[in-house]
Design a protein around this motif. Structure first.
Motif, PDB file in Angstrom:
ATOM      1  N   VAL A   8      -0.335   7.599  -8.191  1.00  0.00           N
ATOM      2  CA  VAL A   8       0.450   6.478  -8.706  1.00  0.00           C
ATOM      3  C   VAL A   8       0.040   5.179  -8.029  1.00  0.00           C
ATOM      4  N   GLN A   9      -0.240   5.233  -6.746  1.00  0.00           N
ATOM      5  CA  GLN A   9      -0.704   4.063  -6.011  1.00  0.00           C
ATOM      6  C   GLN A   9      -2.019   3.541  -6.598  1.00  0.00           C
ATOM      7  N   ARG A  10      -2.923   4.457  -6.901  1.00  0.00           N
ATOM      8  CA  ARG A  10      -4.208   4.057  -7.474  1.00  0.00           C
ATOM      9  C   ARG A  10      -4.015   3.424  -8.863  1.00  0.00           C
TER      10      ARG A  10
ATOM     11  N   ASP B  60       0.804  -1.222   0.000  1.00  0.00           N
ATOM     12  CA  ASP B  60       0.000   0.000   0.000  1.00  0.00           C
ATOM     13  C   ASP B  60       0.841   1.278   0.000  1.00  0.00           C
ATOM     14  N   ARG B  61       2.175   1.134  -0.059  1.00  0.00           N
ATOM     15  CA  ARG B  61       3.054   2.310  -0.136  1.00  0.00           C
ATOM     16  C   ARG B  61       3.984   2.244  -1.348  1.00  0.00           C
TER      17      ARG B  61
ATOM     18  N   LEU C 297       7.867   4.587  -5.342  1.00  0.00           N
ATOM     19  CA  LEU C 297       8.180   4.811  -6.744  1.00  0.00           C
ATOM     20  C   LEU C 297       8.400   6.297  -7.015  1.00  0.00           C
ATOM     21  N   VAL C 298       7.487   7.138  -6.550  1.00  0.00           N
ATOM     22  CA  VAL C 298       7.609   8.580  -6.788  1.00  0.00           C
ATOM     23  C   VAL C 298       8.866   9.127  -6.119  1.00  0.00           C
ATOM     24  N   ARG C 299       9.104   8.730  -4.885  1.00  0.00           N
ATOM     25  CA  ARG C 299      10.266   9.240  -4.160  1.00  0.00           C
ATOM     26  C   ARG C 299      11.565   8.814  -4.836  1.00  0.00           C
TER      27      ARG C 299
ATOM     28  N   ALA D 131       4.568  -7.180 -11.348  1.00  0.00           N
ATOM     29  CA  ALA D 131       4.900  -7.737 -10.039  1.00  0.00           C
ATOM     30  C   ALA D 131       3.814  -7.461  -9.014  1.00  0.00           C
ATOM     31  N   VAL D 132       3.093  -6.358  -9.179  1.00  0.00           N
ATOM     32  CA  VAL D 132       1.993  -6.031  -8.271  1.00  0.00           C
ATOM     33  C   VAL D 132       0.854  -7.022  -8.441  1.00  0.00           C
ATOM     34  N   ASP D 133       0.775  -7.652  -9.634  1.00  0.00           N
ATOM     35  CA  ASP D 133      -0.188  -8.712  -9.909  1.00  0.00           C
ATOM     36  C   ASP D 133      -1.635  -8.214  -9.840  1.00  0.00           C
TER      37      ASP D 133
END
Length: 205
Positions: free
Chosen positions: A198-200, A95-96, A101-103, A150-152
C-alpha cells in the motif's frame, strides 16, 4: 378555500416555511438518501435530489447533515466517518502512511460494530451493480482518492484504485471467502505484510 389548502398540504413537494422536526423526519431523509445513493451512485446523488426524494426542503437536509458524506455515513450505518479515517491516516510520517492506512482499515473491519456493516456492503456490491458503483465511488472518491491527493504524487486516481483493489480484496478474502490463514491472522500479522504494498501504491515514483 379549505379544500385547496388541504390539497396543497398533501402535494408531494418540498415543504417550505416552518421546519419539521423529530426523529421521524430525520429517518425519512436517511431512507431517501439510502435509496438515492443506491440508484444514482455516490457521486451523482446530491443533497438536493435526496431532499426531493424525501419530500422536504433542501435546507432541512442540511439542518440534519452538514455534508453528503455525513448523510452517507448515516444512511449506510458506517462505523466511522471518512474525515476521521483520513485525518488519522495522514497524521504522521509519510513513509508510514501505508502502515497506518492498513492498520486503521483492518481495525474498523474487524471491530464488532464494523464487521457486519462492511460485510453487508461488500456482499451487496458483489450481487448488485448499483451497489458496486456506489461503494466504488465512495471508497475511491471520498476516502482513498483524498488520501492519494494529499500525498501529492502523480496519478492519484490510479493510486487510489490500486489501494482499493488491495483493501477490498483483503476484506473479501478475509471475511467473505474466509481463506486461511488470512481469515484467522491477527492484525499484527497482516499489517507488516500488506503495508509495504500500500505504501508503494501511494508514494512510489
Amino acid at each position: 378555500m379549505t379544500t385547496s389548502a388541504d390539497d396543497s398540504e398533501s402535494a408531494p413537494r418540498p415543504r417550505r416555511g416552518r421546519r419539521p422536526s423529530g426523529e421521524d423526519t430525520r429517518a425519512t431523509v436517511v431512507a431517501a438518501a439510502r435509496s438515492e445513493f443506491a440508484s444514482r451512485g455516490y457521486e451523482t446523488a446530491t443533497m438536493r435530489s435526496i431532499a426531493r426524494a424525501a419530500g422536504v426542503d433542501a435546507r432541512l437536509v442540511h439542518h440534519y447533515f452538514d455534508s453528503k458524506e455525513d448523510l452517507f455515513v448515516a444512511a449506510m450505518e458506517l462505523p466511522i466517518h471518512p474525515n476521521d479515517l483520513i485525518e488519522k491516516v495522514l497524521d504522521g510520517p509519510r513513509d508510514r502512511i501505508g502502515e497506518r492506512l492498513v492498520r486503521f482499515f483492518l481495525g474498523v473491519w474487524d471491530s464488532p460494530e464494523g464487521r457486519p456493516v462492511i460485510l453487508a456492503l461488500v456482499r451487496s456490491a458483489v450481487s448488485h451493480d448499483d451497489a458496486a458503483q456506489m461503494l466504488q465511488q465512495f471508497v475511491t472518491g471520498a476516502i482513498l482518492g483524498r488520501i492519494a491527493s494529499a500525498v501529492d504524487t502523480p496519478d492519484p486516481q490510479m493510486r487510489a484504485a490500486l489501494v482499493a483493489s488491495q483493501m477490498t480484496g483483503l476484506v473479501f478474502v478475509r471475511h467473505v471467502l474466509k481463506i486461511e490463514p488470512v481469515a484467522s491472522a491477527s492484525l499484527d500479522e497482516l499489517v507488516p505484510l500488506l503495508a509495504p504494498t500500500v505504501q508503494r501504491y501511494l508514494t512510489a515514483p
